[in-house]
Design a protein around this motif. Structure first.
Motif, short mmCIF file in Angstrom:
data_model
loop_
_atom_site.label_atom_id
_atom_site.label_comp_id
_atom_site.label_asym_id
_atom_site.label_seq_id
_atom_site.Cartn_x
_atom_site.Cartn_y
_atom_site.Cartn_z
N ASP A 1 -18.82 28.04 -71.73
CA ASP A 1 -18.54 29.39 -71.28
C ASP A 1 -19.16 29.56 -69.90
O ASP A 1 -20.38 29.56 -69.74
CB ASP A 1 -19.17 30.41 -72.25
CG ASP A 1 -18.96 31.84 -71.79
OD1 ASP A 1 -17.90 32.40 -72.08
OD2 ASP A 1 -19.85 32.38 -71.10
N THR B 1 -19.34 32.05 -67.75
CA THR B 1 -20.14 33.25 -67.44
C THR B 1 -21.59 33.05 -67.85
O THR B 1 -22.51 33.27 -67.07
CB THR B 1 -19.58 34.48 -68.18
OG1 THR B 1 -19.53 34.19 -69.58
CG2 THR B 1 -18.20 34.85 -67.70
N ASP C 1 -21.61 50.15 -76.39
CA ASP C 1 -22.22 50.77 -75.20
C ASP C 1 -23.60 51.31 -75.53
O ASP C 1 -24.56 51.10 -74.79
CB ASP C 1 -21.33 51.92 -74.68
CG ASP C 1 -20.09 51.36 -74.00
OD1 ASP C 1 -20.10 50.17 -73.64
OD2 ASP C 1 -19.10 52.10 -73.84
N ALA D 1 -23.47 39.02 -75.22
CA ALA D 1 -22.67 39.34 -74.03
C ALA D 1 -21.87 38.14 -73.52
O ALA D 1 -21.19 38.24 -72.50
CB ALA D 1 -23.59 39.85 -72.94
N LYS D 2 -21.95 37.02 -74.21
CA LYS D 2 -21.23 35.80 -73.78
C LYS D 2 -19.78 36.14 -73.44
O LYS D 2 -19.08 36.77 -74.24
CB LYS D 2 -21.28 34.79 -74.92
CG LYS D 2 -20.59 33.48 -74.64
CD LYS D 2 -20.79 32.52 -75.81
CE LYS D 2 -19.94 31.28 -75.71
NZ LYS D 2 -20.16 30.35 -76.79
N GLY D 3 -19.36 35.73 -72.24
CA GLY D 3 -17.96 35.96 -71.86
C GLY D 3 -17.71 37.28 -71.17
O GLY D 3 -16.65 37.52 -70.61
N ASP D 4 -18.69 38.19 -71.18
CA ASP D 4 -18.50 39.50 -70.55
C ASP D 4 -19.37 39.56 -69.30
O ASP D 4 -20.56 39.86 -69.35
CB ASP D 4 -18.92 40.60 -71.56
CG ASP D 4 -18.66 42.00 -71.04
OD1 ASP D 4 -18.65 42.18 -69.80
OD2 ASP D 4 -18.48 42.91 -71.87
N MET D 5 -18.74 39.31 -68.13
CA MET D 5 -19.50 39.15 -66.89
C MET D 5 -20.33 40.38 -66.55
O MET D 5 -21.49 40.28 -66.14
CB MET D 5 -18.52 38.82 -65.76
CG MET D 5 -19.15 38.06 -64.62
SD MET D 5 -20.03 36.57 -65.18
CE MET D 5 -21.62 36.79 -64.45
N LEU D 6 -19.75 41.56 -66.74
CA LEU D 6 -20.47 42.78 -66.37
C LEU D 6 -21.72 42.98 -67.20
O LEU D 6 -22.79 43.25 -66.68
CB LEU D 6 -19.54 44.00 -66.54
CG LEU D 6 -18.69 44.34 -65.32
CD1 LEU D 6 -17.72 45.45 -65.65
CD2 LEU D 6 -19.58 44.76 -64.14
N ARG D 7 -21.56 42.83 -68.53
CA ARG D 7 -22.71 42.99 -69.42
C ARG D 7 -23.77 41.94 -69.10
O ARG D 7 -24.96 42.24 -69.06
CB ARG D 7 -22.29 42.85 -70.88
CG ARG D 7 -21.44 44.03 -71.35
CD ARG D 7 -22.04 44.62 -72.61
NE ARG D 7 -21.10 45.45 -73.35
CZ ARG D 7 -20.96 46.76 -73.16
NH1 ARG D 7 -21.68 47.38 -72.25
NH2 ARG D 7 -20.09 47.45 -73.87
N TYR E 1 -26.17 48.44 -76.05
CA TYR E 1 -26.71 47.85 -74.82
C TYR E 1 -27.62 48.83 -74.08
O TYR E 1 -28.67 48.45 -73.58
CB TYR E 1 -25.57 47.41 -73.88
CG TYR E 1 -25.03 46.06 -74.26
CD1 TYR E 1 -25.71 44.90 -73.90
CD2 TYR E 1 -23.85 45.93 -74.99
CE1 TYR E 1 -25.23 43.64 -74.25
CE2 TYR E 1 -23.37 44.68 -75.36
CZ TYR E 1 -24.06 43.54 -74.99
OH TYR E 1 -23.60 42.30 -75.35
#
Length: 987
Positions: free
Chosen positions: A660, A662, A555, A617-623, A558
């Motif tokens: 991927d 996302t 966190d 952030a690959k795979g983490d839609m929010l990030r 980012y």
């Protein structure tokens, strides 16, 4: 005594025989003061034979016979012994010594000679007197020669490396407290000042080359070190000051910041956050590479507080004094050193360089405690101003003097001092790895030596802390290419050193704590919420912090990297309130931006930071969403966004596993942004960008393709939409790649057709043919596209475009439509009498052949158009010849009868064509004869022969032709030679 002599044998090698050398060394109070060797070696360092003899004497003192000075031995001899000694000595060396012996004998026997005025005689084997200067032997001539040679090579053949190793030698001499260090540096500097390129660069107004600039910087920094020697004598310092001033006053002396004046404050003034720097750039004093050393001569070490700091680890304030403010100690009682930071760090460098590592460490700790206190105070100030600053969204508060890229390299110096104390020296640390690079250093935690420090602190954690503080300092971008480039270079050097640190729990804790402080630090931190518009960007630093923090606190990583994405200098014009910075406003060129010479590099670093975040952030839609928003808000260059889109696409589609989705969607969104950004501006990579977008959308799937086809007008030009986008989407490869079922295929095709018709309406000239091709399989769409072409034919289309579509129609089996389009094309064409190689000739011949094959009516319709548009005799005769060779109507249109008869040139429609051809021949002949040269007579006669063939197709053709020739002879009788040729051929 004080003279060592010996013979050194160098063993034979495969190519050289064995060699023996005579070596003599003088020494005094543990220093070698002079050397001679038979090898005649010329170098600034001792030759191997001198080193061998010295080592032999050090390692085997009992093997070397120790003798009294020669004067003592002579003193023990009587009159006869002395006579014998002298005669034997002269005999042994009579050729070299005899002249000298005779001269000395004459002088001794002369009562008033100089030699007899002095008591006693010299003895080379006796030591110097206690008052004599004593220093290591240094071959000054050799130093001069070598520096001169390396400078003349201009940084080629590794000469820069050689000069750097000479600088390293000076540092080594200073560390050993060898008084020759300053002497050697003086010799080097004299040669640098005599470099002939300096005056050339000055005359041409060009900057010094990059490699050379860095050497000058090191030279200036070394002089600062020399003059800050804590134990130098006053007369030495005043001697150096005279030299430095002399060099600094020479007009070829390089300036501190490259080619521009500098606005940095004096080294001895502590920096205040004042707006007192309002004098304009012209009034600023000239600062050369030696200015800081000259200013350094004013500094001394007598301050009692400073003396106590560097002489003890346990210097603290008495506990009863710890209440209230103090300039000397912090609230824990640890000593502070409140000097201008780069100056204080220059002191640390001097202590380290002169062989006082403990003292350097103690002063470093005091400086760090001072920086911590300042950071705390700045945080408190910001808390009071926070509301107002956030409303304004900008700040005028910033450091005019940045520590990173500073000529004295303060942060690098503190970091080195601290890490050197923590280095684990391995047994074989000198061994080089296979690649030829030395291994990265290994560090261990060494606790800070003090009575009141918190126990978890080590010099290593302090090194990390101070590097982060310095790199995170908010500072204004300096003026001038060189200073700006130096900021980037210094930043990269510090980060490379930080990457050598293995982040264990203690260091991770330091990293997190400092990152939180930098985020909260307001305008004093480059990562604070509000920054100055011309603040040095933090992208490179943030990329390091992001990668270092990610495994431990994602966190925070980012939050920090997203905060650092900004580049305010590109956002707006300078706010009117911002007047603390006149030197950026007096710029001669009034431009929207100040002159940031490194802007391209900075933007690419911003892009690197974004790419690093996308990958993580690959795979983490929010990030991914938040990173995407930051990119869209902060990056203004289409080519960089395109690069990010390509990076994201590559990472999202690995060769060995599934895509991927996302990250693919992010790549597509970035690609769409690039399309919108470059739609109305010229970009040489535009075609590549459009093709890439279709590939990316195909990878995302059928919905993405439908979407780009439906919203084509906001992304593509009509030509791109039809010829690249729709054509690729409808290609066999795409359908296979997506393995679509029938309804999906139909949906895509329907979207492509709608797009094709919209594009044909918008830009018929360039899109009509593509539209027809895309609509081939749908009757209604095809008819609509054809109608668009017909409507546009009379106004907006060229004959080339119409002929191309007409041929396509014939090829598709629509000969009558092809005829209609060809007729329309003919009305746009005009072929002059001399355009017999015009590219449209083939189209005209094809159009006539098509009409002829359709039948007499079509031929009759097109001939008047041909006659009106084509005035070139040879083309007309070619058409005429082809029309008379076969019967018309051979295309066999259903429902038409075909007589199968050849057509006559006496009757319509060919009669009209024949008359036009004859008339064209007559006109062309007259045109050619007005300016014909004898070179072209032969060619002209051939042309008349072709004309005769056409004339003879008419019933009274031979009469017409004869009259025509007579006419020529009459009009052009002046051209006697030509008319002779005409008579010969045509009578």
């Amino acid at each position: 005594g004080f003279h060592l002599s010996g013979t050194v044998t160098e063993p034979a090698t495969a190519t050289e025989p064995e060699m023996t050398y005579k070596v003599a060394i003088s020494f005094d109070r543990c220093k070698i003061t002079s050397v001679t060797c038979g090898c005649g070696n010329k170098d600034i360092f001792y030759c191997a034979h001198v080193v061998a003899l010295s080592l032999y004497r050090i390692r085997k003192p009992d093997q070397v016979k120790l003798r009294l000075p020669i004067s003592e031995t002579l003193f023990q001899m009587n009159r006869d012994q002395l006579q014998k000694f002298v005669q034997y000595l002269i005999t042994a060396h009579h050729t070299e010594v005899l002249p000298t012996a005779q001269k000395l004998a004459d002088e001794i026997l002369s009562s008033n000679s100089e030699i007899n005025q002095v008591h006693g005689a010299p003895d080379p084997t006796a030591g110097a007197s206690i008052d004599d200067e004593n220093c290591w032997h240094l071959d000054e001539e050799q130093v001069r020669e070598q520096v001169k040679l390396f400078l003349s090579q201009g940084g080629y053949y590794g000469s820069g490396k050689q000069l750097n190793s000479m600088f390293a030698k000076v540092r080594e001499m200073l560390r050993m407290r060898d008084s020759n260090g300053a002497r050697m540096l003086t010799l080097i500097t004299e040669q640098f000042m005599a470099d002939p390129r300096l005056s050339l660069w000055r005359q041409h107004g060009t900057g010094i080359t990059e490699k050379c600039r860095q050497l000058w910087d090191e030279l200036g920094a070394l002089w600062v070190c020399v003059v800050l020697n804590p134990h130098c004598k006053l007369e030495e310092k005043s001697c150096w000051l005279r030299q430095l001033r002399k060099w600094g006053e020479m007009d070829v002396c390089p300036l501190e910041d490259g080619n521009y004046g500098n606005e940095l404050p004096n080294i001895t003034n502590a920096l205040t956050q004042s707006s007192g720097h309002s004098q304009d750039s012209l009034a600023r004093p000239r600062r050369t590479v030696f200015t800081r050393a000259i200013e350094g001569c004013d500094l001394h070490w007598q301050d009692s507080h400073l003396q106590r700091i560097i002489s003890s680890d346990f210097y603290v304030s008495p506990s009863y004094q710890r209440e209230g403010e103090s300039l000397l100690f912090n609230s824990q009682g640890q000593p502070l050193w409140l000097e201008h930071v780069p100056t204080a760090c220059a002191r640390v460098d001097a202590l380290r360089s002169h062989g006082y590592p403990r003292e350097a460490l103690r002063l470093t700790v005091a400086i760090i405690n001072t920086l911590r206190l300042q950071q705390q105070r700045q945080l408190e100030i910001y808390k009071h101003q926070k509301k107002e600053l956030l409303q304004r969204g900008a700040t005028t508060i910033t450091n005019l003097e940045g520590w990173v890229g500073h000529p004295l390299n303060p942060i690098g110096c503190l970091f080195l001092t601290l890490t050197e104390a923590c280095r684990l020296e391995e047994e074989n640390c000198l061994e080089i790895s296979d690649a030829g690079d030395s291994k990265p250093p290994v560090y261990q935690h060494v606790p800070v030596a003090t009575s009141s420090q918190d126990s978890s602190e080590s010099y290593l954690s302090l090194a990390l802390e101070v590097a982060l503080m310095g790199m995170g300092q908010q500072r204004v971008m300096p003026e001038g290419l060189y200073a700006q480039d130096k900021v980037c270079r210094n930043e990269e050097q510090i980060i490379a050193r930080l990457q050598d640190l293995e982040l264990d729990p203690v260091l991770v804790q330091t990293l997190r704590k400092q990152c939180i402080l930098l985020l909260e630090g307001g305008p004093f931190s480059g990562l604070g919420e509000v920054i100055h518009r011309e603040s040095v960007p933090m992208h490179t630093f943030a990329k390091y912090l992001f990668s270092a923090l990610l495994p431990h606190d994602a966190d925070l990583a980012y939050k920090l990297a997203l905060r650092a994405m900004r580049l305010p200098v590109l956002e707006t014009t300078a706010p009117s309130s911002d007047v603390t910075h006149p030197h950026h406003l007096v710029s001669v060129v009034p431009s929207r931006y100040p002159r940031w010479f490194t802007l391209g590099h900075l933007e690419s670093q911003q892009c690197e930071l974004a790419s690093t975040m996308l990958t993580a952030a690959k795979g983490d839609m929010l990030r991914l969403r938040t990173v995407l928003e930051a990119i869209q808000k902060n990056i203004h260059s289409s080519s960089l966004i395109f690069k990010l889109a390509q990076d994201a696409f590559k990472i999202a589609t690995p060769a060995d596993s599934n895509s991927d989705t996302t990250l693919l969607n992010v790549a597509l969104e970035l690609g769409l942004q690039v399309m919108r950004m470059t739609l109305s501006t010229l970009n040489w990579r535009r075609r590549e960008m459009v093709r890439w977008l279709v590939t990316c959308a195909t990878e995302v799937g059928v919905r993405a393709l439908v979407s780009i086809l439906q919203s084509w007008y906001s992304l593509f030009t009509p030509t791109e939409a039809t010829s690249i986008v729709a054509a690729t989407v409808m290609s066999h490869n795409t359908i296979l790649r997506l393995s679509l079922d029938y309804p999906q295929r139909e949906e895509l095709a329907s979207c492509a057709r709608t797009l094709a018709l919209q594009c044909a309406m918008k830009d018929p000239q360039n899109c009509a043919l593509s539209a027809l091709t895309l609509c081939e399989k749908d009757h209604i769409a095809f008819e609509t596209a054809y109608q668009i072409v017909i409507d546009a034919a009379s106004t907006g289309m060229t004959y080339t475009q119409l002929f191309t579509i007409a041929r396509y129609m014939e090829h598709r089996g629509y000969p009558l439509r092809a005829f209609k389009l060809a007729s329309l094309a003919m009305t746009h064409l005009n072929l002059a009498y001399n355009q017999d190689t015009h590219p449209a000739i083939n189209d005209v011949l094809w159009a006539c052949a098509l009409s002829h094959s359709l039948g007499k009516n079509e031929l009759a319709a097109i001939i008047p158009l041909v006659v009106k548009s084509v005035h070139c005799a040879t083309v007309l005769s070619d058409i005429l010849r082809r029309c008379t060779m076969t019967a018309p109507g051979l295309a066999g249109i259903p429902g038409r009868r075909n007589s199968g008869k050849l057509m006559s040139t006496d009757k319509a429609p060919l009669r009209q064509l024949l008359d036009a051809t004859i008339s064209a021949y007559i006109n062309t002949t007259h045109s050619r004869l007005t300016h014909i040269s004898p070179r072209h007579y032969g060619e002209f006669i051939e042309f008349l022969s072709k004309a005769r063939e056409t004339f003879l197709l008419a019933q009274d053709g031979h009469i017409q032709f004869a009259q025509f020739i007579d006419n020529l002879k009459q009009i052009y009788k002046g051209k006697k030679k030509l008319m002779l040729l005409v008579r010969e051929r045509f009578g």
